[in-house]
Enzyme design. Structure first.
Site, PDB file in Angstrom:
ATOM      1  N   HIS A 123       0.892  -1.242  -0.115  1.00 17.78           N
ATOM      2  CA  HIS A 123       0.067  -0.037   0.034  1.00 17.78           C
ATOM      3  C   HIS A 123       0.930   1.197  -0.060  1.00 17.78           C
ATOM      4  CE1 HIS A 123      -2.621   2.899   1.936  1.00 17.78           C
ATOM      5  NE2 HIS A 123      -3.701   2.122   1.481  1.00 17.78           N
ATOM      6  N   ASP A 200       2.675  -4.866   8.130  1.00 15.05           N
ATOM      7  CA  ASP A 200       1.643  -3.999   8.164  1.00 15.05           C
ATOM      8  C   ASP A 200       0.545  -4.942   8.110  1.00 15.05           C
ATOM      9  OD1 ASP A 200      -0.730  -2.661   6.910  1.00 15.05           O
ATOM     10  OD2 ASP A 200       0.242  -1.788   5.260  1.00 15.05           O
ATOM     11  N   GLN A 203      -5.056  -5.305   6.870  1.00  9.97           N
ATOM     12  CA  GLN A 203      -5.889  -6.345   6.300  1.00  9.97           C
ATOM     13  C   GLN A 203      -5.641  -7.658   6.729  1.00  9.97           C
ATOM     14  OE1 GLN A 203      -8.083  -5.221   4.175  1.00  9.97           O
ATOM     15  NE2 GLN A 203      -7.159  -3.252   3.695  1.00  9.97           N
ATOM     16  N   LYS A 226     -10.680  -0.667  10.209  1.00  3.27           N
ATOM     17  CA  LYS A 226     -10.755  -1.844   9.387  1.00  3.27           C
ATOM     18  C   LYS A 226     -11.469  -3.172  10.233  1.00  3.27           C
ATOM     19  CE  LYS A 226      -7.505   0.015   6.235  1.00  3.27           C
ATOM     20  NZ  LYS A 226      -8.137   0.287   4.964  1.00  3.27           N
ATOM     21  N   CYS A 375      -4.644   2.567  -3.813  1.00  2.00           N
ATOM     22  CA  CYS A 375      -3.463   3.021  -3.182  1.00  2.00           C
ATOM     23  C   CYS A 375      -2.355   1.891  -3.381  1.00  2.00           C
ATOM     24  CB  CYS A 375      -3.558   3.343  -1.658  1.00  2.00           C
ATOM     25  SG  CYS A 375      -4.781   4.659  -1.407  1.00  2.00           S
TER      26      CYS A 375
HETATM   27  N1  PMP Z   1      -2.098  -0.865   4.503  1.00  2.00           N
HETATM   28  C1  PMP Z   1      -2.832  -1.409   3.945  1.00  2.00           C
HETATM   29  C2  PMP Z   1      -2.313  -2.938   3.250  1.00  2.00           C
HETATM   30  C3  PMP Z   1      -4.148  -1.059   3.818  1.00  2.00           C
HETATM   31  O1  PMP Z   1      -5.165  -2.015   3.232  1.00  2.00           O
HETATM   32  C4  PMP Z   1      -4.547   0.235   4.266  1.00  2.00           C
HETATM   33  C5  PMP Z   1      -5.829   0.811   4.094  1.00  2.00           C
HETATM   34  N2  PMP Z   1      -6.365   0.722   2.621  1.00  2.00           N
HETATM   35  C6  PMP Z   1      -3.395   0.819   5.002  1.00  2.00           C
HETATM   36  C7  PMP Z   1      -2.055   0.494   5.224  1.00  2.00           C
HETATM   37  C8  PMP Z   1      -3.298   2.308   5.265  1.00  2.00           C
HETATM   38  O2  PMP Z   1      -4.588   2.358   6.505  1.00  2.00           O
HETATM   39  P1  PMP Z   1      -4.983   3.748   6.977  1.00  2.00           P
HETATM   40  O3  PMP Z   1      -5.570   4.448   5.955  1.00  2.00           O
HETATM   41  O4  PMP Z   1      -6.095   3.282   7.986  1.00  2.00           O
HETATM   42  O5  PMP Z   1      -4.069   4.301   7.886  1.00  2.00           O
END
Ligand code: PMP
Length: 416
Positions: A123, A200, A203, A226, A375
């Site tokens: 991401h 990270d 997910q 999430k 993203c």
């Molecule tokens: N890493 C991953 C794998 C994600 O899916 C996301 C959210 N789409 C993020 C980081 C960022 O999370 P947040 O916007 O809640 O900080």
């Protein structure tokens, strides 16, 4: 079996009718999950009955709010099986947690020419944070490649390490492909080189249990929103021996012991990393969300979501011109559904219908999915595409909703 009807009653938003088509079919859970009453009501109760700033007050409400906030930290500790609550830092979310590590670890342990290892499925939050450090310090970013199916090339990992490698930062589960990355193996290889690993977990945490001691990761990040919790709060877990050695991230109240114009001393862990008034109501919401998930149990959640994913993969594959990104095998060698490489996320493209058109038309039929690059532009480039349509499941989704998605896609296909 999950008591789905009962569970759905905990999420009032799922009863909404959108454009008078279906009751809302919400399949955008990888972006954010809906919140159960238990979370929203606990937060409302805290605002109505407890609210006071934490840590600094001698009065009753402040102490009660502090107790709630610290009890929430303990709930997170238990959820991740961290060794001590001082290893749990509250942040605004995964993004802030990763930025904190990139910034503080980079400041303490990296100099020009030192290297971080990422993967091709990351991401943006796990790419750009390191690029900011690259601009500040001239570090290098190295990338673990993936197969055409989106699986991490474990055979390429070892060769990326050298004496300049200082840290590895890798997603647990891809938010685009749902692939579950082999973080255990990557951690083992990294540790053999004396290199720490940040995982990270944005997910992974909503879908299966995480034990940071068993994983042996050095840092772990996730977001409350999430996993059925509120927005604006997340967590950075860090092994005490690492957090202790990092400089603070931001300066302000809470993170200090003493301040003078000549010299400031910093607070103990985890407060050293929590400058300013924390979102102590959101921490309560997050704790209630983790309680909610724990009360249902990950065994039941995993079984349900894997059934849904396998069902959706097989139904969607029936559609002419359907392309599903990532591994699509749903039946393992034992004849049983096998989604071990894939979590509750399905990215797809139907014929030459643009993903944005598909997402917009699905919306008009009452189905919420996400479209675009999610993203993860470098991953899109690797797959040779601009974007996908993404359906992602949570514990309250049903096979009927998958059927509704299928019927809607077929209808849209006819329109084209
Ligand atoms: N890493 C991953 C794998 C994600 O899916 C996301 C959210 N789409 C993020 C980081 C960022 O999370 P947040 O916007 O809640 O900080």
């Amino acid at each position: 079996m999950l008591p789905i009807d009962q569970i759905r009653k905990d999420f009032p938003i799922l009863g909404r009718k959108i454009y008078d088509k279906y009751p809302l079919v919400y399949l955008d859970n990888a972006a954010t999950t809906q919140k159960p009453r238990q979370v929203v009501e606990a937060m409302a109760d805290e605002y109505y009955n407890v609210n006071a700033n934490v840590h600094r007050g001698v009065h009753f409400l402040s102490q009660q709010a502090t107790d709630l906030h610290e009890a929430s930290r303990e709930t997170v500790r238990r959820f991740l099986n961290a060794r001590t609550a001082s290893e749990i830092v509250f942040t605004r979310g995964t993004t802030e947690s990763i930025n904190l590590v990139a910034s503080c670890f980079g400041q303490a342990f990296m100099k020009e020419g030192d290297e971080v290892i990422l993967t091709e499925v990351e991401h943006h939050s796990n790419i750009v944070s390191w690029q900011l450090l690259q601009q500040r310090k001239g570090i290098k970013i190295r990338v673990i490649p993936i197969t055409d199916d989106g699986l991490i090339r474990l055979d390429c990992v070892e060769a990326l390490f050298n004496e300049r490698t200082k840290i590895v930062s890798i997603s647990h589960v891809s938010n685009v492909l749902g692939t579950v990355n082999p973080v255990r193996e990557v951690i083992r290889i990294a540790h053999a080189h004396g290199v720490p690993v940040l995982v990270d977990g944005a997910q992974s945490t909503p879908h299966f249990p995480v034990d940071v001691q068993e994983l042996d990761c050095d840092f772990f990040a996730f977001s409350g929103h999430k996993i059925y919790g509120p927005t604006g709060i997340g967590v950075l877990y860090g092994k005490e021996q690492w957090l202790d050695r990092l400089p603070p991230y931001m300066g302000g109240g809470e993170m200090i012991k003493t301040v003078s114009f000549e010299r400031t001393t910093f607070n103990d862990l985890p407060y050293k990393f929590e400058a300013g008034t924390p979102d102590y109501v959101a921490s309560t919401g997050l704790a209630r969300a983790l309680d909610y998930v724990s009360s249902i149990g990950f065994d039941a959640i995993e079984a349900h979501e894997q059934d849904l994913t396998a069902y959706a993969l097989s139904r969607l594959s029936e559609i002419l011109g359907m392309h599903i990104y990532g591994p699509t095998q749903t039946i393992g060698p034992d004849g049983q559904p096998d989604v071990s490489h894939r979590d509750a996320v399905i990215s797809f493209q139907v014929g030459n219908i643009h993903h944005l058109d598909m997402g917009t038309l699905l919306d008009r039929l009452g189905i919420a999915v996400r479209t675009g690059h999610h993203c993860a532009e470098p991953l899109m480039r690797r797959l040779g595409i601009e974007g996908t349509c993404r359906a992602s499941f949570a514990l309250y989704n049903t096979r009927e909703e998958v059927d509704a998605l299928l019927a809607a896609i077929l209808r849209i296909q006819q329109m084209f």
